[in-house]
Scaffold this motif. Structure first.
Motif, PDB file in Angstrom:
ATOM      1  N   ALA A   1       6.395  -6.069 -38.407  1.00  0.00           N
ATOM      2  CA  ALA A   1       7.168  -5.605 -37.241  1.00  0.00           C
ATOM      3  C   ALA A   1       8.146  -6.656 -36.719  1.00  0.00           C
ATOM      4  O   ALA A   1       8.986  -6.341 -35.869  1.00  0.00           O
ATOM      5  CB  ALA A   1       6.214  -5.208 -36.121  1.00  0.00           C
ATOM      6  N   ALA A   2       8.042  -7.882 -37.228  1.00  0.00           N
ATOM      7  CA  ALA A   2       8.852  -8.986 -36.704  1.00  0.00           C
ATOM      8  C   ALA A   2      10.214  -9.035 -37.395  1.00  0.00           C
ATOM      9  O   ALA A   2      10.551  -9.978 -38.111  1.00  0.00           O
ATOM     10  CB  ALA A   2       8.113 -10.304 -36.874  1.00  0.00           C
TER      11      ALA A   2
ATOM     12  N   LYS B   1      11.440  -5.986 -30.795  1.00  0.00           N
ATOM     13  CA  LYS B   1      11.016  -6.726 -29.613  1.00  0.00           C
ATOM     14  C   LYS B   1       9.574  -7.195 -29.767  1.00  0.00           C
ATOM     15  O   LYS B   1       8.831  -6.706 -30.617  1.00  0.00           O
ATOM     16  CB  LYS B   1      11.186  -5.872 -28.357  1.00  0.00           C
ATOM     17  CG  LYS B   1      12.664  -5.591 -28.044  1.00  0.00           C
ATOM     18  CD  LYS B   1      12.834  -5.013 -26.652  1.00  0.00           C
ATOM     19  CE  LYS B   1      14.316  -4.897 -26.299  1.00  0.00           C
ATOM     20  NZ  LYS B   1      14.512  -4.374 -24.929  1.00  0.00           N
ATOM     21  N   VAL B   2       9.204  -8.156 -28.923  1.00  0.00           N
ATOM     22  CA  VAL B   2       7.845  -8.689 -28.968  1.00  0.00           C
ATOM     23  C   VAL B   2       6.823  -7.568 -28.819  1.00  0.00           C
ATOM     24  O   VAL B   2       5.762  -7.574 -29.467  1.00  0.00           O
ATOM     25  CB  VAL B   2       7.658  -9.761 -27.879  1.00  0.00           C
ATOM     26  CG1 VAL B   2       6.172 -10.047 -27.647  1.00  0.00           C
ATOM     27  CG2 VAL B   2       8.372 -11.050 -28.265  1.00  0.00           C
ATOM     28  N   GLY B   3       7.126  -6.567 -27.993  1.00  0.00           N
ATOM     29  CA  GLY B   3       6.201  -5.449 -27.818  1.00  0.00           C
ATOM     30  C   GLY B   3       5.955  -4.680 -29.092  1.00  0.00           C
ATOM     31  O   GLY B   3       4.883  -4.074 -29.262  1.00  0.00           O
ATOM     32  N   ASP B   4       6.911  -4.678 -30.017  1.00  0.00           N
ATOM     33  CA  ASP B   4       6.715  -4.003 -31.300  1.00  0.00           C
ATOM     34  C   ASP B   4       5.660  -4.723 -32.132  1.00  0.00           C
ATOM     35  O   ASP B   4       4.854  -4.088 -32.816  1.00  0.00           O
ATOM     36  CB  ASP B   4       8.042  -3.929 -32.062  1.00  0.00           C
ATOM     37  CG  ASP B   4       9.076  -3.111 -31.318  1.00  0.00           C
ATOM     38  OD1 ASP B   4       8.729  -2.047 -30.783  1.00  0.00           O
ATOM     39  OD2 ASP B   4      10.241  -3.549 -31.259  1.00  0.00           O
ATOM     40  N   ILE B   5       5.681  -6.058 -32.089  1.00  0.00           N
ATOM     41  CA  ILE B   5       4.638  -6.830 -32.780  1.00  0.00           C
ATOM     42  C   ILE B   5       3.285  -6.557 -32.138  1.00  0.00           C
ATOM     43  O   ILE B   5       2.296  -6.281 -32.818  1.00  0.00           O
ATOM     44  CB  ILE B   5       4.955  -8.338 -32.732  1.00  0.00           C
ATOM     45  CG1 ILE B   5       6.265  -8.648 -33.439  1.00  0.00           C
ATOM     46  CG2 ILE B   5       3.803  -9.137 -33.338  1.00  0.00           C
ATOM     47  CD1 ILE B   5       6.708 -10.099 -33.309  1.00  0.00           C
ATOM     48  N   ALA B   6       3.229  -6.642 -30.811  1.00  0.00           N
ATOM     49  CA  ALA B   6       1.981  -6.432 -30.087  1.00  0.00           C
ATOM     50  C   ALA B   6       1.410  -5.049 -30.370  1.00  0.00           C
ATOM     51  O   ALA B   6       0.198  -4.886 -30.587  1.00  0.00           O
ATOM     52  CB  ALA B   6       2.215  -6.614 -28.588  1.00  0.00           C
TER      53      ALA B   6
ATOM     54  N   ARG C   1       3.188  -2.354 -25.484  1.00  0.00           N
ATOM     55  CA  ARG C   1       4.006  -1.170 -25.696  1.00  0.00           C
ATOM     56  C   ARG C   1       5.218  -1.525 -26.539  1.00  0.00           C
ATOM     57  O   ARG C   1       5.871  -2.555 -26.314  1.00  0.00           O
ATOM     58  CB  ARG C   1       4.442  -0.599 -24.360  1.00  0.00           C
ATOM     59  CG  ARG C   1       3.272  -0.097 -23.504  1.00  0.00           C
ATOM     60  CD  ARG C   1       3.747   0.425 -22.176  1.00  0.00           C
ATOM     61  NE  ARG C   1       4.626   1.586 -22.324  1.00  0.00           N
ATOM     62  CZ  ARG C   1       5.199   2.218 -21.299  1.00  0.00           C
ATOM     63  NH1 ARG C   1       4.993   1.777 -20.068  1.00  0.00           N
ATOM     64  NH2 ARG C   1       5.964   3.271 -21.510  1.00  0.00           N
ATOM     65  N   PRO C   2       5.548  -0.686 -27.517  1.00  0.00           N
ATOM     66  CA  PRO C   2       6.732  -0.954 -28.331  1.00  0.00           C
ATOM     67  C   PRO C   2       8.003  -0.890 -27.500  1.00  0.00           C
ATOM     68  O   PRO C   2       8.065  -0.206 -26.481  1.00  0.00           O
ATOM     69  CB  PRO C   2       6.685   0.162 -29.385  1.00  0.00           C
ATOM     70  CG  PRO C   2       5.890   1.254 -28.750  1.00  0.00           C
ATOM     71  CD  PRO C   2       4.879   0.566 -27.882  1.00  0.00           C
TER      72      PRO C   2
END
Length: 255
Positions: A142-143, A148-153, A191-192
């Motif tokens: 996802a990186a 965005k960081v939320g996509d990784i999370a 959250r993405p």
């Protein structure tokens, strides 16, 4: 402040990452029944020193810690999630072991972690480790630039929750560079489409910490460092340092 790294700096980070990968491989190769955690720490120390690097964990003391960290690796066994201090404990049949290591080479840091079993494994432990590795792989995938960081999370957390595992509360990945912990923070659930936008040159550590019992709570040992699951269930930890590039993520701590 988030600092983007140049291609030359990313290449230097890759060399530090290779040192960490070699240290973890050596520790994994020597982790057997009856081997002490202190012996594993000595093995990692030797690999790092032989490479002309210095251990990032030894004497590290963030603001939240009462004392400096006293070892080269973090060695967390069974219900210890992260930050386990190596002791004279000798590995026993069926232990689930998580090893976290960091090294600075020419001023740049690499940070990575692996989990594995010793002796005859419990099927549940193998499933937990496999899910943790899959969560890490999902986070890395996802990186990509523009995400965005939320996509990784979200990628990490979705793998964990789909399998019924807990996620260690209030802990996650982070930026990596000349310091072991830099901005931004990389949560293991979110959250993405939220948070910092990923740009080429961003170097981060992604590190899922999954709990078999399905709960997120943990407690701190009297040593001030070791974090254990509050319900006594087992945990696993996996981590890679990666760089975001125009064509996608590259792993800097791969063997």
């Amino acid at each position: 402040m988030i600092e983007l790294k140049s291609p030359t700096e990313i290449a230097a980070l890759r060399e530090a990452g290779r040192v960490v990968a070699r240290a973890l491989a050596a520790v994994r190769a020597h982790a057997d029944l009856g081997v002490s955690l202190l012996e594993l720490d000595e093995i990692a120390a030797t690999v790092i020193a032989d490479a002309g690097a210095v251990p990032s964990f030894l004497h590290y003391q963030p603001n939240s810690a009462m004392t400096p960290y006293p070892a080269v690796i973090c060695a967390s066994v069974n219900d210890a999630v992260v930050h386990g201090i190596p002791t004279d404990y000798r590995l026993a049949d069926g232990d689930l072991v998580s090893i976290d290591a960091g090294a600075h080479l020419d001023g740049w840091c690499g940070d990575s972690a692996i989990s594995f079993t010793v002796g005859v494994p419990r099927p549940a432990d193998l499933a937990l480790i496999e899910a943790t590795d899959r969560a890490l792989a999902a986070g890395i995938a996802a990186a990509r630039p523009g995400a965005k960081v939320g996509d990784i999370a979200n990628a990490v957390g979705s793998v964990a929750r789909a399998r019924g595992y807990g996620i260690m509360a209030d802990h996650g990945g982070h930026g990596v560079g000349r310091a072991m912990h830099e901005d931004p923070s990389i949560p293991n659930e979110g959250r993405p489409g939220r948070g910092v936008r990923l740009q080429p040159g961003l170097v981060i550590a992604i590190e899922p910490m999954l709990i078999a019992g399905g709960r997120d709570a943990y407690r701190t040992d009297r040593d001030g460092w070791t974090l254990r699951t509050r319900d006594g269930s087992r945990a696993a930890h996996a981590e890679h340092t990666i760089a975001v590039t125009p064509t996608g993520p590259i792993i800097l701590t791969a063997p």
